[in-house]
Write a protein that holds these residues in place. Sequence first.
Motif, PDB file in Angstrom:
ATOM      1  N   ARG A  23       0.800  28.687 -21.404  1.00 27.44           N
ATOM      2  CA  ARG A  23       1.101  29.784 -20.483  1.00 27.44           C
ATOM      3  C   ARG A  23       0.113  29.798 -19.311  1.00 27.44           C
ATOM      4  O   ARG A  23      -0.441  30.826 -18.922  1.00 27.44           O
ATOM      5  CB  ARG A  23       1.117  31.138 -21.204  1.00 27.44           C
ATOM      6  N   ASP A 245       8.726  28.012 -16.355  1.00 24.57           N
ATOM      7  CA  ASP A 245       9.129  29.063 -15.415  1.00 24.57           C
ATOM      8  C   ASP A 245       8.971  30.458 -16.011  1.00 24.57           C
ATOM      9  O   ASP A 245       8.920  31.454 -15.276  1.00 24.57           O
ATOM     10  CB  ASP A 245      10.583  28.862 -14.987  1.00 24.57           C
ATOM     11  N   LEU A 246       8.904  30.550 -17.353  1.00 24.87           N
ATOM     12  CA  LEU A 246       8.816  31.845 -18.027  1.00 24.87           C
ATOM     13  C   LEU A 246       7.372  32.304 -18.245  1.00 24.87           C
ATOM     14  O   LEU A 246       7.147  33.337 -18.882  1.00 24.87           O
ATOM     15  CB  LEU A 246       9.520  31.771 -19.397  1.00 24.87           C
ATOM     16  N   ASP A 248       5.179  33.802 -16.514  1.00 20.39           N
ATOM     17  CA  ASP A 248       4.817  35.145 -16.046  1.00 20.39           C
ATOM     18  C   ASP A 248       5.742  36.237 -16.582  1.00 20.39           C
ATOM     19  O   ASP A 248       5.595  37.408 -16.227  1.00 20.39           O
ATOM     20  CB  ASP A 248       4.805  35.185 -14.514  1.00 20.39           C
ATOM     21  N   PHE A 249       6.702  35.883 -17.423  1.00 22.63           N
ATOM     22  CA  PHE A 249       7.625  36.862 -17.992  1.00 22.63           C
ATOM     23  C   PHE A 249       6.999  37.517 -19.216  1.00 22.63           C
ATOM     24  O   PHE A 249       6.215  36.904 -19.941  1.00 22.63           O
ATOM     25  CB  PHE A 249       8.934  36.190 -18.432  1.00 22.63           C
ATOM     26  N   SER A 250       7.359  38.769 -19.474  1.00 23.22           N
ATOM     27  CA  SER A 250       6.981  39.397 -20.739  1.00 23.22           C
ATOM     28  C   SER A 250       7.855  38.802 -21.832  1.00 23.22           C
ATOM     29  O   SER A 250       8.858  38.133 -21.563  1.00 23.22           O
ATOM     30  CB  SER A 250       7.203  40.911 -20.671  1.00 23.22           C
ATOM     31  N   GLU A 252       9.892  40.291 -23.831  1.00 24.16           N
ATOM     32  CA  GLU A 252      11.242  40.864 -23.776  1.00 24.16           C
ATOM     33  C   GLU A 252      12.042  40.249 -22.630  1.00 24.16           C
ATOM     34  O   GLU A 252      13.225  39.911 -22.777  1.00 24.16           O
ATOM     35  CB  GLU A 252      11.173  42.388 -23.603  1.00 24.16           C
ATOM     36  N   GLU A 253      11.407  40.081 -21.456  1.00 24.95           N
ATOM     37  CA  GLU A 253      12.088  39.486 -20.301  1.00 24.95           C
ATOM     38  C   GLU A 253      12.478  38.038 -20.589  1.00 24.95           C
ATOM     39  O   GLU A 253      13.569  37.592 -20.216  1.00 24.95           O
ATOM     40  CB  GLU A 253      11.173  39.549 -19.078  1.00 24.95           C
ATOM     41  N   ALA A 254      11.568  37.305 -21.270  1.00 23.97           N
ATOM     42  CA  ALA A 254      11.848  35.901 -21.585  1.00 23.97           C
ATOM     43  C   ALA A 254      13.039  35.784 -22.525  1.00 23.97           C
ATOM     44  O   ALA A 254      13.907  34.932 -22.333  1.00 23.97           O
ATOM     45  CB  ALA A 254      10.606  35.247 -22.207  1.00 23.97           C
ATOM     46  N   TYR A 257      16.218  36.433 -20.650  1.00 25.88           N
ATOM     47  CA  TYR A 257      16.552  35.314 -19.771  1.00 25.88           C
ATOM     48  C   TYR A 257      17.099  34.141 -20.576  1.00 25.88           C
ATOM     49  O   TYR A 257      18.094  33.508 -20.196  1.00 25.88           O
ATOM     50  CB  TYR A 257      15.309  34.897 -18.997  1.00 25.88           C
ATOM     51  N   SER A 266      12.412  31.128 -27.858  1.00 24.41           N
ATOM     52  CA  SER A 266      11.832  30.086 -27.023  1.00 24.41           C
ATOM     53  C   SER A 266      11.673  28.794 -27.812  1.00 24.41           C
ATOM     54  O   SER A 266      11.200  28.791 -28.952  1.00 24.41           O
ATOM     55  CB  SER A 266      10.459  30.556 -26.514  1.00 24.41           C
TER      56      SER A 266
END
Length: 364
Positions: A23, A245-246, A248-250, A252-254, A257, A266
């Motif tokens: 990350r 690309d993920l 910077d996502f939280s 939940e957001e990941a 997506y 993931s």
Amino acid sequence: MLQAGIVGLPNVGKSTLFNALTRTRKAQAENYPFCTIDPNVGVVEVPDGRLAALKPIAKTEKLVPAAIEIVDIAGLVAGANRGEGLGNKFLANIREVDAIIHVVRCFENGDIIHSAGNIDPLRDIEIIETELLLADLQSIENQINKNLKKARTGDREAAKAAELLQRLQNHLDGGNRANALEVGEEEKILLRSFNLLSSKPVIYACNVSEGEMASGNKFTERVGHYLQSGRGAGCCRICAQLEADLIDFSAEEARAYLSDFGVEDSGVSGLIRATYDLLGLASYFTAGEMEVRAWTFKVGMKAPQCAGIIHGDFERGFIKAEVVSCENLVKAGSILAAKEAGKYRLEGRDYEVRDGDVIIFRFN
């Protein structure tokens, strides 16, 4: 902390995967061979839903997951064992890690150059495997000569080593990895001391495009069939670019997506967990008001050894271990309820700690 090294041909997505795993954007990921020269090293948290499940029982906000180190090693090329493409340096980097994550390119993209000109995952795997075997054969030849000299002076241990090395030489000459040789328990220890590249456990990471994460493609099918033919290794499917690309996502957001691509979790999370298992590692937990923490131990370790992971005094003064499985504790809802249900127990020095144990150590 044990290390897993990311290896593969140039431009297969190793540095992109490293950034996704850690990350970070620490590794340079460019569209040309050998953009990585010196290995990047990062600490990776091991995803474990059991920590969150223990959180309300411990009445704490602090969760400390287990971790492993990941090393991004530059791409190998054919002839690496002879020094091609800085091969000697890169092979030395691989020798220092405990397990191998072999990234295999399983996607087509005309904008990203493949060092061999076209996409063929089995050819790519064979190139890397061959370089590791050839490097091992060179190492074995040197070690045979050294041990035979010692054996002539009456050194019995050197004679045993020379005999095993000669068996290994014949085994590797047949195109077989060192870890596929059948050996006894005593020989396993001796085999580890040779520090051969092909004796390290390996997992294959099939790097696919975004739209092929859920179903895979013809390339991942070929890799799967290849590994089913007795290679003794597992594989997983990832899209390194999407995962990077993920960053910077939280969480939940990941997940939201990824669901757009038909994926629930993931691929990186699955790869980290698989690598943790590959290293022969497991986790036990301590849970209190200060924190819930996952402690990493080698599978097969006894209770005093695991106590020593927290502090040496715990191992030296070990008396007993209060143990309940995470599953039973979560089901009961509290330590008191687990005790009343007969799921809480005392274990002694010979207890082999299990993955998922929640432990309080008694020590003098």
